[in-house]
Enzyme design. Sequence first.
Site, PDB file in Angstrom:
ATOM      1  CG  ASP A  12      81.287   8.523  86.291  1.00  0.00           C
ATOM      2  OD1 ASP A  12      80.796   9.187  87.326  1.00  0.00           O
ATOM      3  OD2 ASP A  12      82.384   9.330  85.702  1.00  0.00           O
ATOM      4  CG  ASN A  55      91.937  11.723  80.106  1.00  0.00           C
ATOM      5  OD1 ASN A  55      90.977  12.099  80.175  1.00  0.00           O
ATOM      6  ND2 ASN A  55      92.259  10.153  80.036  1.00  0.00           N
ATOM      7  CD  GLU A  85      89.895   7.485  81.340  1.00  0.00           C
ATOM      8  OE1 GLU A  85      89.951   8.326  81.024  1.00  0.00           O
ATOM      9  OE2 GLU A  85      90.260   7.039  82.270  1.00  0.00           O
TER      10      GLU A  85
END
Length: 239
Positions: free
Chosen positions: A67, A134, A141
Amino acid sequence: MKILYAPDYESLSRKAAMLIGAQILQKPCSVLGLATGSTPIGAYRYLSQWHAAGDLDFSQARSINLDEYCGLPDSHPQSYHYFMRQHLFDHVNFAASDLPEGCAEDLQAECRRYEQIISAYGPIDLQLLGIGHNGHIGFNEPSDHFVAQTHLVRLKEQTIQANARFFDDPGQVPRQAITMGIAAILQAKKVLLLAGEGKEEILRQALTGPITPQVPASILQLHPDVTVVTTAKEMSCSR
Ligand code: GLP
């Protein structure tokens, strides 16, 4: 799934580097999927040292990173291009290395270009991953669905806050990134997931909880060859 316990960060880093090094020794023309974040820094240091000592040669290997932030030039110290040069690429000799271009004029076209690179050189032989607090992998995400291909992502507030520690001004943390999708990660022949201190709870959820896009790393439960190196002792004997 193999879960290797490492009592501390140095041990985690050495074990990770040994597994990556073994991959290069066994298949010099490997395609390595590489990650950023603070967790792999120690492993990159060992790989750099072993290369300097003449034990590891990356000249036939190539790397494809997960990324990149949008909007940070390659020269920005917090860009992942800069990170990879600083921690690995300036010290070893990959034949070629790719990262998404977060400053591309047309970000959607850049996602397509990156996906073509993955198709051209993949499947990735060994994909290195960290895990976000998370449960994100790369910048995939939490969401109501998994995204298969390289895509543009709006970073979650928790991710922006977690990564703010690296920026002088938290307001400078990019809000968007380009990330490899879940398909390329699942198609990698092997996955090596590193989880250090503070990641115990999310690791437990990812590996033993339901497979859900709300915890993107949970998809790794479906991968046939995952090795986890973790400082979480309780995980190492759980499966
Ligand atoms: C970033 C990266 C991830 C990385 C995660 C965890 O957001 N995009 O690939 O796994 O952070 O980082 P750290 O290792 O610093 O906890």
